[in-house]
Design an enzyme around this catalytic site. Structure first.
Site, PDB file in Angstrom:
ATOM      1  N   ALA A  82      24.987 -15.764   2.086  1.00 31.62           N
ATOM      2  CA  ALA A  82      24.617 -17.145   1.778  1.00 31.62           C
ATOM      3  C   ALA A  82      25.911 -17.940   1.566  1.00 31.62           C
ATOM      4  O   ALA A  82      26.989 -17.348   1.438  1.00 31.62           O
ATOM      5  CB  ALA A  82      23.769 -17.170   0.516  1.00 31.62           C
ATOM      6  N   GLN A  84      26.964 -19.332  -0.970  1.00 33.26           N
ATOM      7  CA  GLN A  84      27.615 -18.954  -2.238  1.00 33.26           C
ATOM      8  C   GLN A  84      27.769 -17.437  -2.356  1.00 33.26           C
ATOM      9  O   GLN A  84      27.754 -16.879  -3.459  1.00 33.26           O
ATOM     10  CB  GLN A  84      26.838 -19.519  -3.432  1.00 33.26           C
ATOM     11  CG  GLN A  84      27.050 -21.003  -3.661  1.00 33.26           C
ATOM     12  CD  GLN A  84      28.523 -21.381  -3.899  1.00 33.26           C
ATOM     13  OE1 GLN A  84      29.384 -20.538  -4.124  1.00 33.26           O
ATOM     14  NE2 GLN A  84      28.818 -22.666  -3.833  1.00 33.26           N
ATOM     15  N   SER A  85      27.930 -16.771  -1.239  1.00 34.98           N
ATOM     16  CA  SER A  85      28.060 -15.308  -1.244  1.00 34.98           C
ATOM     17  C   SER A  85      29.334 -14.842  -1.957  1.00 34.98           C
ATOM     18  O   SER A  85      30.448 -15.239  -1.578  1.00 34.98           O
ATOM     19  CB  SER A  85      28.079 -14.819   0.211  1.00 34.98           C
ATOM     20  OG  SER A  85      28.559 -13.499   0.280  1.00 34.98           O
ATOM     21  N   ASN A  86      29.141 -13.977  -2.965  1.00 34.61           N
ATOM     22  CA  ASN A  86      30.299 -13.358  -3.630  1.00 34.61           C
ATOM     23  C   ASN A  86      30.997 -12.404  -2.660  1.00 34.61           C
ATOM     24  O   ASN A  86      32.206 -12.242  -2.682  1.00 34.61           O
ATOM     25  CB  ASN A  86      29.843 -12.554  -4.853  1.00 34.61           C
ATOM     26  CG  ASN A  86      29.129 -13.422  -5.872  1.00 34.61           C
ATOM     27  OD1 ASN A  86      29.675 -14.410  -6.341  1.00 34.61           O
ATOM     28  ND2 ASN A  86      27.889 -13.067  -6.215  1.00 34.61           N
ATOM     29  N   ALA A  88      31.211 -12.674   0.642  1.00 36.20           N
ATOM     30  CA  ALA A  88      32.025 -13.403   1.621  1.00 36.20           C
ATOM     31  C   ALA A  88      33.343 -13.848   0.988  1.00 36.20           C
ATOM     32  O   ALA A  88      34.413 -13.755   1.605  1.00 36.20           O
ATOM     33  CB  ALA A  88      31.249 -14.603   2.158  1.00 36.20           C
TER      34      ALA A  88
END
Ligand SMILES: Cc1ncc(COP(=O)(O)O)c(C=O)c1O
Length: 352
Positions: A82, A84-86, A88
């Site tokens: 997403a 807000q992916s941690n 990524a």
């Protein structure tokens, strides 16, 4: 099959790996909450994996994923999640630090303001990631948008290949057998800490999304012969639990094969708790909010609303219902995610 700590460490050391984190992460007893809940509650702080300001579980996985990418001679690393992916965000810095170009395809579950990137998306940009935002189509689910983003990534990889640019494709959440090694390694570390602290855990709780962390935990628990029941509390609707656990079992078995351990895990080795993700991924829940406040106010520890807050709510619910007997030794694995406190309001909810 059980191995000594030294044997297990030797097996792990033969895997391709780069050094990214500060290990071991702290393990300690939460005295105030233990007293309040009538259990012996401990925490393992994988939010402190380092080496940027914001740690998290993906740092452990990325030591092996980036190690494999480098061993394969990759120039670029692709990954998904997403906006807000941690995962990524941690991939961005881990790749950049190792001279690889991070390329992200991120599904806009909560659409970001293009003129005001926040939290993980802001950090991705600072780390120099090439960011592709995948907007959700009318009525499209996160899972379907994710599938679309994987296809977009695949054709981008093929285009680069034509120019002799080599990519390593990291699945969402770093969920493959190499990422899984990160949590096998965590369990070896935990076994050593348990020995030096003189504690044996009856239960362990953690947040699960892609399933890679739980695959590593269960595989690591197996080789270290740890008896604790692992509760994997979902951060999203993972659909059919058997299929979800089956995929994790495959990753766990594949990781064990890489280590030369001939052992097959199956769906029955996993305990999935789907009762606490509601109302949905990146949608705050009342019990998650209560869990965040309790941990913050009793112990000064922050857990995020998307993952660890909901997992901690699962732990509290089991303690309060009596499913966890009094005086049990319970471990909560903090998997990070604190950047989300600086994300869009829709994700954070009403914490104050
Ligand atoms: C903070 C946090 N906790 C837990 C998880 C779940 O880990 P996994 O995807 O390995 O199941 C994630 C996944 O992104 C995460 O960011």
């Amino acid at each position: 099959m059980s191995f000594t700590i030294q044997e297990a460490k030797a097996m792990i050391s033969s895997m391709p790996r780069v050094s990214l984190g500060f290990f071991p992460t702290p393990l300690y007893r939460l005295d105030s909450l233990s007293e309040e809940l009538g259990i012996n509650l401990w925490i393992k702080r994988d939010d402190f994996t380092g080496s940027n300001l914001f740690g998290g579980n993906k740092t452990r996985k990325l030591e092996f994923l980036i190690g494999k990418a480098k061993a394969d001679g990759a120039d670029c690393v692709f990954t998904y999640g997403a906006t807000q992916s941690n995962h990524a965000m941690q991939t961005s810095w881990a790749a950049a630090k190792n001279g690889l170009n991070p390329i992200l395809y991120l599904a806009a579950v909560v659409p970001p303001d293009p003129d005001d990137y926040k939290a993980n998306l802001l950090l991705d940009s600072i780390y120099g990631a090439e960011i592709h935002i995948v907007d959700l189509e009318e009525g499209e689910s996160f899972a379907d948008a994710e599938k679309r983003s994987f296809k977009m990534g695949k054709s981008h990889i093929a285009r680069l290949e034509e120019q002799d640019i080599k990519s390593y494709d990291i699945p969402m959440g770093g969920a493959n057998e190499y990422g899984t090694l990160g949590y096998v390694n965590c369990m070896i570390e935990l076994a050593e800490q348990m020995e030096s602290e003189g504690v044996r855990f009856d239960h362990m709780y953690h947040s699960t999304g892609s399933g890679g962390t739980m695959a590593g935990i269960v595989a690591g628990k197996r080789i270290m012969d740890l008896a604790m029941q692992v509760h994997s509390v979902t951060a999203m609707d993972v659909g059919d639990e058997d299929k979800y656990a089956g995929r994790a079992a495959q990753m766990a078995s594949d990781a064990l094969t890489l280590l030369g351990v001939n052992e097959t895990l199956s769906a029955e080795h996993f305990l999935i708790d789907q009762n606490h993700y509601g109302p949905g991924y990146e949608c705050p829940s009342e019990e998650g909010t209560e869990a965040i406040r309790l941990l913050a106010r009793k112990e000064g520890i922050l857990v995020d609303p998307v993952y660890s807050g909901k997992a901690f709510a699962g732990l509290l619910s089991d303690v309060r219902s009596g499913a966890i007997p009094e005086d049990s030794n319970v471990l909560f694995l903090h998997t990070g995610g604190s950047t989300v406190f600086f994300a869009e309001k829709e994700i954070i909810g009403n914490l104050v």
